[in-house]
Write a protein that holds these residues in place. Structure first.
Motif, PDB file in Angstrom:
ATOM      1  N   GLN A  40       4.161  77.286  47.676  1.00  0.00           N
ATOM      2  CA  GLN A  40       3.006  78.149  47.924  1.00  0.00           C
ATOM      3  C   GLN A  40       2.133  78.327  46.685  1.00  0.00           C
ATOM      4  OE1 GLN A  40       3.067  80.958  50.934  1.00  0.00           O
ATOM      5  NE2 GLN A  40       3.604  78.987  51.784  1.00  0.00           N
ATOM      6  N   GLY A  41       2.469  77.620  45.642  1.00  0.00           N
ATOM      7  CA  GLY A  41       1.797  77.833  44.359  1.00  0.00           C
ATOM      8  C   GLY A  41       0.279  77.761  44.444  1.00  0.00           C
ATOM      9  N   ALA A  49       2.929  78.668  39.471  1.00  0.00           N
ATOM     10  CA  ALA A  49       3.200  77.290  39.907  1.00  0.00           C
ATOM     11  C   ALA A  49       4.239  76.607  38.996  1.00  0.00           C
ATOM     12  CB  ALA A  49       1.918  76.495  39.989  1.00  0.00           C
ATOM     13  N   PHE A  93       7.498  77.739  37.116  1.00  0.00           N
ATOM     14  CA  PHE A  93       8.829  77.464  37.644  1.00  0.00           C
ATOM     15  C   PHE A  93       9.753  76.976  36.539  1.00  0.00           C
ATOM     16  CE2 PHE A  93      11.941  74.663  39.744  1.00  0.00           C
ATOM     17  CZ  PHE A  93      12.519  75.604  40.575  1.00  0.00           C
ATOM     18  N   LEU A 150      10.598  89.025  43.495  1.00  0.00           N
ATOM     19  CA  LEU A 150      10.320  87.920  44.400  1.00  0.00           C
ATOM     20  C   LEU A 150      10.085  88.387  45.828  1.00  0.00           C
ATOM     21  CD1 LEU A 150      13.068  85.441  43.148  1.00  0.00           C
ATOM     22  CD2 LEU A 150      10.606  85.166  42.883  1.00  0.00           C
ATOM     23  N   ILE A 194       1.982  87.266  44.173  1.00  0.00           N
ATOM     24  CA  ILE A 194       0.828  86.461  43.733  1.00  0.00           C
ATOM     25  C   ILE A 194       1.037  86.031  42.282  1.00  0.00           C
ATOM     26  CG2 ILE A 194      -1.632  86.499  43.208  1.00  0.00           C
ATOM     27  CD1 ILE A 194      -2.022  88.367  45.559  1.00  0.00           C
ATOM     28  N   PHE A 250      -1.242  80.882  46.125  1.00  0.00           N
ATOM     29  CA  PHE A 250      -1.189  82.076  45.261  1.00  0.00           C
ATOM     30  C   PHE A 250      -2.113  81.917  44.061  1.00  0.00           C
ATOM     31  CE2 PHE A 250       3.022  82.991  47.289  1.00  0.00           C
ATOM     32  CZ  PHE A 250       2.643  84.201  47.823  1.00  0.00           C
ATOM     33  N   LYS A 251      -2.238  80.671  43.596  1.00  0.00           N
ATOM     34  CA  LYS A 251      -3.103  80.444  42.456  1.00  0.00           C
ATOM     35  C   LYS A 251      -4.541  80.828  42.799  1.00  0.00           C
ATOM     36  CE  LYS A 251      -3.010  77.634  38.506  1.00  0.00           C
ATOM     37  NZ  LYS A 251      -2.163  76.731  37.785  1.00  0.00           N
ATOM     38  N   GLN A 311      -2.851  87.890  36.444  1.00  0.00           N
ATOM     39  CA  GLN A 311      -2.329  89.068  37.145  1.00  0.00           C
ATOM     40  C   GLN A 311      -1.842  90.122  36.163  1.00  0.00           C
ATOM     41  OE1 GLN A 311      -3.488  88.643  40.374  1.00  0.00           O
ATOM     42  NE2 GLN A 311      -1.545  89.521  41.010  1.00  0.00           N
ATOM     43  N   ASN A 317      -8.761  87.065  42.282  1.00  0.00           N
ATOM     44  CA  ASN A 317      -8.286  88.427  42.494  1.00  0.00           C
ATOM     45  C   ASN A 317      -8.789  88.948  43.813  1.00  0.00           C
ATOM     46  OD1 ASN A 317      -6.720  89.233  40.129  1.00  0.00           O
ATOM     47  ND2 ASN A 317      -8.573  88.511  39.132  1.00  0.00           N
ATOM     48  N   ILE A 371      17.815  82.854  44.450  1.00  0.00           N
ATOM     49  CA  ILE A 371      16.686  83.182  43.580  1.00  0.00           C
ATOM     50  C   ILE A 371      15.874  81.936  43.261  1.00  0.00           C
ATOM     51  CG2 ILE A 371      16.130  83.803  41.190  1.00  0.00           C
ATOM     52  CD1 ILE A 371      18.199  86.008  41.384  1.00  0.00           C
ATOM     53  N   LEU A 372      16.578  80.861  42.918  1.00  0.00           N
ATOM     54  CA  LEU A 372      15.860  79.645  42.545  1.00  0.00           C
ATOM     55  C   LEU A 372      15.104  79.056  43.730  1.00  0.00           C
ATOM     56  CD1 LEU A 372      18.291  77.933  40.020  1.00  0.00           C
ATOM     57  CD2 LEU A 372      16.043  78.924  39.579  1.00  0.00           C
ATOM     58  N   ARG A 392      13.886  80.718  46.214  1.00  0.00           N
ATOM     59  CA  ARG A 392      12.727  81.574  46.442  1.00  0.00           C
ATOM     60  C   ARG A 392      11.629  81.258  45.408  1.00  0.00           C
ATOM     61  NH1 ARG A 392      10.037  84.679  50.221  1.00  0.00           N
ATOM     62  NH2 ARG A 392       9.047  86.473  49.216  1.00  0.00           N
ATOM     63  N   LEU A 393      12.038  81.047  44.163  1.00  0.00           N
ATOM     64  CA  LEU A 393      11.078  80.663  43.132  1.00  0.00           C
ATOM     65  C   LEU A 393      10.403  79.342  43.501  1.00  0.00           C
ATOM     66  CD1 LEU A 393      12.924  81.570  39.825  1.00  0.00           C
ATOM     67  CD2 LEU A 393      10.629  82.314  40.436  1.00  0.00           C
ATOM     68  N   TRP A 394      11.214  78.432  43.980  1.00  0.00           N
ATOM     69  CA  TRP A 394      10.694  77.121  44.404  1.00  0.00           C
ATOM     70  C   TRP A 394       9.662  77.310  45.507  1.00  0.00           C
ATOM     71  CZ3 TRP A 394      11.198  72.082  42.906  1.00  0.00           C
ATOM     72  CH2 TRP A 394      10.782  71.098  43.814  1.00  0.00           C
ATOM     73  N   LEU A 429      -5.469  82.819  45.153  1.00  0.00           N
ATOM     74  CA  LEU A 429      -5.533  84.286  45.352  1.00  0.00           C
ATOM     75  C   LEU A 429      -5.657  85.002  44.025  1.00  0.00           C
ATOM     76  CD1 LEU A 429      -2.907  85.042  48.140  1.00  0.00           C
ATOM     77  CD2 LEU A 429      -5.361  85.470  48.215  1.00  0.00           C
ATOM     78  N   SER A 430      -4.928  84.510  43.038  1.00  0.00           N
ATOM     79  CA  SER A 430      -4.936  85.217  41.757  1.00  0.00           C
ATOM     80  C   SER A 430      -6.208  84.918  40.974  1.00  0.00           C
ATOM     81  CB  SER A 430      -3.711  84.834  40.927  1.00  0.00           C
ATOM     82  OG  SER A 430      -3.957  83.635  40.231  1.00  0.00           O
ATOM     83  N   ILE A 477       3.866  85.643  40.530  1.00  0.00           N
ATOM     84  CA  ILE A 477       4.904  84.630  40.383  1.00  0.00           C
ATOM     85  C   ILE A 477       4.448  83.308  40.973  1.00  0.00           C
ATOM     86  CG2 ILE A 477       7.235  83.972  41.069  1.00  0.00           C
ATOM     87  CD1 ILE A 477       7.910  86.999  40.983  1.00  0.00           C
ATOM     88  N   GLY A 478       3.916  83.370  42.210  1.00  0.00           N
ATOM     89  CA  GLY A 478       3.511  82.141  42.898  1.00  0.00           C
ATOM     90  C   GLY A 478       2.429  81.410  42.138  1.00  0.00           C
ATOM     91  N   SER A 479       1.467  82.168  41.592  1.00  0.00           N
ATOM     92  CA  SER A 479       0.340  81.510  40.938  1.00  0.00           C
ATOM     93  C   SER A 479       0.748  80.850  39.619  1.00  0.00           C
ATOM     94  CB  SER A 479      -0.790  82.511  40.704  1.00  0.00           C
ATOM     95  OG  SER A 479      -0.361  83.487  39.782  1.00  0.00           O
ATOM     96  N   LEU A 526       7.887  80.050  46.286  1.00  0.00           N
ATOM     97  CA  LEU A 526       6.662  80.747  45.857  1.00  0.00           C
ATOM     98  C   LEU A 526       5.835  79.901  44.895  1.00  0.00           C
ATOM     99  CD1 LEU A 526       7.836  84.424  45.189  1.00  0.00           C
ATOM    100  CD2 LEU A 526       6.502  83.599  47.122  1.00  0.00           C
ATOM    101  N   GLN A 527       6.528  79.261  43.953  1.00  0.00           N
ATOM    102  CA  GLN A 527       5.775  78.631  42.865  1.00  0.00           C
ATOM    103  C   GLN A 527       5.405  77.176  43.151  1.00  0.00           C
ATOM    104  OE1 GLN A 527       8.487  79.812  39.492  1.00  0.00           O
ATOM    105  NE2 GLN A 527       6.626  80.890  38.859  1.00  0.00           N
ATOM    106  N   ILE A 528       6.250  76.485  43.865  1.00  0.00           N
ATOM    107  CA  ILE A 528       5.953  75.071  44.124  1.00  0.00           C
ATOM    108  C   ILE A 528       5.288  74.906  45.491  1.00  0.00           C
ATOM    109  CG2 ILE A 528       6.896  72.724  44.200  1.00  0.00           C
ATOM    110  CD1 ILE A 528       7.321  74.041  41.493  1.00  0.00           C
TER     111      ILE A 528
END
Lengths: 610, 367
Positions: free
Chosen positions: A41-42, B240, B275, B327, B234, A45-46, B251, A52, A30-31, A33-35, A48-49, B236-238, A37-39
């Motif tokens: 690919q952050g 950062a 994170f 996720l 999106i 995704f940022k 979102q 929107n 899990i961690l 995957r969080l890493w 993209l969001s 979660i990823g956004s 997505l958030q670090i």
């Protein structure tokens, strides 16, 4: 309670150790995957969001087309250019609306009202503010698109009823889905803005016609313009329906009714297929798909002649003299009369303390069954009815399908009423009076039928006693033209009456139209051997000898005429009912004649299609 | 029951503390998740959640007060009541968007399947503590527990609630493995499972099949759950590293996430707290799980060991499946995240579980 031994304890410790390792591994997944997505690919995704950028765009499915039996389209779709606003993409809503209303010459308040209506929608959902833009308007919006972020033109298939009012009651119309429908059908993918079939075929075959909407996941730029399609789901067009209606015969029926109030139904007696069905006054279904105004709606529902009712299956009228067919058959089958039985008519029949009049006040003299039907002698049938009693008449009525829905439509068909002594006792809490039998014998009093039931009766005489279920859909085809379902004639039953009785009736019905004193002579067609029966349904008891005195329209009698032709090899059957049309032999027979003549010509010219 | 001062001195304050921290984070997060989509009138959802937590803490203390040696006696009645409730749902359940999961009880909705998870842990713990042998034969080791499980799982699947059924089965398998199982029985079980798979597939609802297929290939349902997975990723990823801040998640505040106060709460949290925040929450959950295992290893009696292990495995699977789903590493199945997802029945049953853990943990010094 069992304390566990050392071995077991060691075993558990081992397993717990494994469990701990397992849990740590899982949480590490899990961690990481969080890493990721958030670090890692952050950034992506940022962005993209922030914009929107990923939206769902609906791709509406074209609704199935409705054809006549020969494949001529009655209802089609056309592309409608609709103007939408995505408020989230607009920088300054106020000035954009002002700009837009200036360009299109539309009151800005209209746009604002639409936006207000859509409050609470999910974000980034286009809000339709104007439908059906013409080419000039589309051009104006498109050329100014750069200055109008958040404004889009969407092309959506709209319903087009090609012939406006033609067969409107049969085809029906579409309308905005109601809240209760939305609740029960939301699992089928309906949402608030959807249209749904509300009436007629559009309603009964909603699930066939609808198809399923597609959609696309699209990436848009900062002002909401489509950059690229990420994933797309093609819509599935609805299936096409072929009706049993023949367009030209339908046109004849509509023309025949003109602006009178009533209904015309034409049927192929050999299989129950409805060739035409018109009800008047009518409505224009296009009005509904364009969004009916409250004024137009008001006018429809307050019209005393009820344009929204399909009089062919929802109108219930006393059958008048057409019902004598039933009384005659019952008399023959129950052997209370023979074809040779003679009654004398001097213009009225005395029963109890009352004189029951014949429509012909100077009387018919001595009449047998044939003449009684041809000249529609009331006095003759009073006496047959009296000998039968009401319950035996009712029995024969039900053999011919009267008093119950024919099953043509799943909704809204009325059943009519065939009185029996038991019915009166239960419904009105009073015993049957013998005098009421006399009224019933000539189709007055309590008896009520729908025009379609009368047509069914006439068709089954035409076919020598075979009753078919009236049918309006011939087949359902896929958009690609493959037959999905074909509807075959449904023979409901062979009516258990003797061929001889039917033949006698048939001959008499021919006489009604073709003999010198026949009441239906106006329906005579050279060389076509029309057989039929007139009928007059009393609206209010009028003094019969009122002469030429003025009778207000709403007090005039309803006029019936039902017939089939040619007598020996019937190809077509018809019923005409004109509300307040006066005596049935006049106007109704004339209308029927014109339609029959045209219909026979159409059928004979192209017998392969029937 | 006579009050024993050791109940206070040995009380498991640590577990209570972590629980309260998580529940508090949960309330703030639900506040944020429902901030935008607020419906006028009625009690705000975060306030309702506070009520549920208060009720849950009360239940937790009740479950703590009962001597755990007595708890074993509750196993059969508890199980019977839980199954009866599940049966009642079939005819009397309230139907919400196509599934029948709730019983209306004077203004409250009870979700019996949530409580059933605790009941199944009870009955299996009792059973396995009677037969604490890793070499049990096929009948005692497999068939009987399996029969106990079958009816309720079918009932839950009928609702249909795929997520809860999955959790029940995972709890069952965890306890089975913990008790020990012969290689032969593992083989029997897997072959039955594989054989039953097509049948199971046949009975899945269209949307459930779609979810599983969509997970394998998101292109299949780009407008439904495929879209949800993308929007969740999106979100979660956004977030950062630092997150966008409380109430500032675009979102979630723009309602791009489906079920964002229940199934997708974690996405809301990860978007707003990044994170860093996610690391804290995930670590807190890991602590609960590891602490639970510690309690299991210290407990002296079979029943308690199984009970503790069962509850911990319930927490573990719900956490793993819920977060994994957000996720995008597990198919979309509706499973609440312990103490963070909104929901009365689930919140109460999780707090009940914590109460039982504290109970075992505190009393292990007593005897």
């Amino acid at each position: 309670m069992l304390l566990y031994d050392k071995d077991n304890k060691r075993e558990f410790k081992k397993k717990l150790f494994f469990s701990i390792v397992f849990a740590i591994v899982a949480f590490t997944i899990i961690l990481s995957r969080l890493w990721y997505l958030q670090i890692l690919q952050g950034k992506k995704f940022k962005s993209l969001s922030e914009n929107n950028r990923i939206r769902i765009v609906k791709i509406p499915a074209p609704r199935g087309i409705i054809f006549d039996r020969k494949g001529k389209s009655l209802v089609d779709n056309y592309p409608s250019f609709d103007l939408s606003i995505i408020p989230e993409d607009v920088n300054d809503l106020e000035s954009t609306i002002k700009e837009l209303s200036g360009l299109l010459n539309v009151n800005a308040d209209l746009f604002k009202a639409k936006l207000k209506e859509a409050q609470g929608n999910p974000p980034f959902k286009p809000i339709k503010v104007k439908t059906n833009l013409d080419y000039r308007e589309v051009a104006i919006v498109e050329t100014n698109k750069l200055y109008l972020p958040g404004i889009t033109i969407e092309i959506e298939p709209k319903r087009l009823y090609i012939f406006d009012k033609l067969a409107a009651h049969l085809i029906g119309y579409m309308g905005k889905i109601s809240e209760s429908q939305l609740k029960t059908r939301s699992s089928d993918g309906y949402n608030m803005v959807d249209l749904i079939g509300k009436y007629g075929i559009e309603h009964d075959y909603e699930s066939v016609l609808r198809g399923s909407n597609g959609g696309a996941q699209v990436e848009v730029d900062a002002v909401g313009r489509k950059v690229r399609v990420l994933r797309e789901l093609e819509p599935n067009p609805g299936e096409n329906i072929f009706l049993t209606i023949e367009l030209d015969i339908q046109k004849l029926a509509e023309k025949g009714l003109a602006d009178m109030i009533g209904t015309v139904i034409v049927m192929d007696p050999n299989n129950g297929e409805i060739l035409a069905l018109a009800s008047s006054p009518s409505f224009n279904p296009n009005m509904f798909s364009l969004g009916i105004s409250s004024k137009e709606w008001e006018a429809l529902v307050t019209n005393p002649y009820n344009p929204l009712a399909n009089k062919a299956i929802q109108g219930q009228y006393p059958p008048g003299s057409v019902y004598k067919i039933i009384t005659a058959i019952a008399g023959l089958e129950e052997k209370v009369i023979t074809p040779e039985t003679v009654f004398y008519c001097d213009g009225s029949y005395r029963f109890g303390r009352r004189a029951y009049r014949c429509w012909q006040k100077k009387g018919h003299g001595s009449v047998n069954l044939h003449r009684a039907l041809v000249e529609s002698c009331d006095v003759y049938f009073y006496q047959v009815g009296q000998r039968l009693g009401v319950d035996r008449i009712a029995y024969y009525s039900s053999l011919f399908g009267l008093g119950k829905p024919t099953g043509i439509s799943r909704t809204n068909e009325k059943r009519g009423l065939i009185p029996t002594s038991l019915w009166k006792l239960e419904a009105l809490k009073s015993p049957w009076q013998e005098g009421e039998t006399l009224s019933a014998a000539i189709g007055q009093g309590f008896v009520l039928v729908t025009p379609l039931q009368i047509l069914n009766l006439m068709s089954s005489i035409a076919t020598g006693g075979v009753l078919y279920r009236p049918q309006i859909v011939k087949k359902i085809e896929s958009p690609g033209g493959d037959i999905i379902k074909e509807f075959f004639p449904e023979k409901m039953k062979k009516i258990p009456v003797s061929d001889n009785s039917i033949k006698l009736i048939k001959d008499a019905l021919w006489g009604v139209v073709n003999e010198r004193l026949g009441t239906g002579w106006r329906a005579r067609i050279e060389g076509a051997d029309v057989a039929g029966k007139t009928g007059t349904a009393q609206v209010v008891g009028l003094p019969k000898d009122s002469g030429n005195e003025y009778v207000p329209f709403e007090h005039r009698d309803h006029a019936w005429f039902s017939a089939f032709a040619p007598k020996d090899k019937p190809k077509v059957a018809i019923v005409v009912l004109l509300e307040h049309g006066g005596h049935g032999g006049n106007k109704a027979a004339q209308v029927a004649r014109d339609i029959l003549k045209g219909a026979l010509k159409i059928i004979n010219n192209d017998s392969a299609s029937f | 029951m006579k009050f024993d001062r050791r109940l206070v001195s040995n009380f498991d304050w640590f577990l209570l503390l972590i629980t309260i921290i998580i529940a508090t984070i949960g309330i703030f997060n639900i506040y944020s998740a429902t901030f935008a989509g607020k419906e006028p009138g009625g009690m705000p959802i975060y306030l309702k959640q506070i009520c549920w937590i208060v009720v849950g803490i009360f239940v937790m203390f009740l479950s703590f007060c009962v001597d755990y040696r007595l708890l074993e006696r509750f196993a059969y009645p508890l199980f019977t009541v839980a199954v009866l409730l599940l049966i009642l749902v079939i005819p009397f359940g309230k139907s919400v968007s196509g599934s029948r999961r709730w019983l209306e009880l004077g203004g409250f909705s009870l979700q019996p399947s949530e409580f059933f998870k605790i009941a199944i842990i009870f009955i299996l713990s009792k059973y396995f503590s009677k037969y604490p042998n890793y070499n049990l034969g096929a009948i005692r080791g497999l068939l009987i527990p399996f029969l106990v499980l079958a009816l309720p799982v079918v009932l839950v699947l009928l609702q249909p609630d795929l997520g809860t059924a999955l959790i029940i089965i995972l709890i069952f398998l965890s306890l089975l493995l913990f008790n020990g199982i012969k290689m032969k029985n593992i083989l029997i079980m897997s072959s039955v499972f594989l054989a039953g798979l097509p049948l199971f597939w046949h009975y899945l609802k269209g949307y459930q099949k779609m979810r599983i297929l969509t997970f394998v290939n998101p292109d299949l349902d780009p407008l439904g759950s495929g879209y949800h997975i993308i929007q969740s990723k999106i979100a979660i990823g956004s977030g950062a590293f630092w997150g966008k801040g409380f109430l500032k998640g675009t979102q979630s505040q723009l309602l791009f996430l489906p079920e964002q106060h229940t199934d997708f709460v974690f996405s809301v949290f990860a978007e707003e707290w990044g994170f860093l925040g996610s690391l804290v929450v995930v670590s807190l959950y890991l602590l609960v799980v590891l602490w639970g295992f510690r309690i299991a290893s210290h407990s002296r009696e079979g029943f308690c060991t199984f009970l503790t292990f069962g509850i911990v495995s319930m927490f573990f699977w719900q956490i793993f499946i819920n977060i994994g789903m957000s996720l995008g590493i597990i198919p979309v199945v509706g499973v609440p995240l312990p103490l963070m997802s909104y929901g009365g029945s689930s919140t109460i049953s999780f707090l009940l579980g914590i109460g039982l853990l504290i109970n075992v943990s505190t009393r292990r010094f007593l005897f």
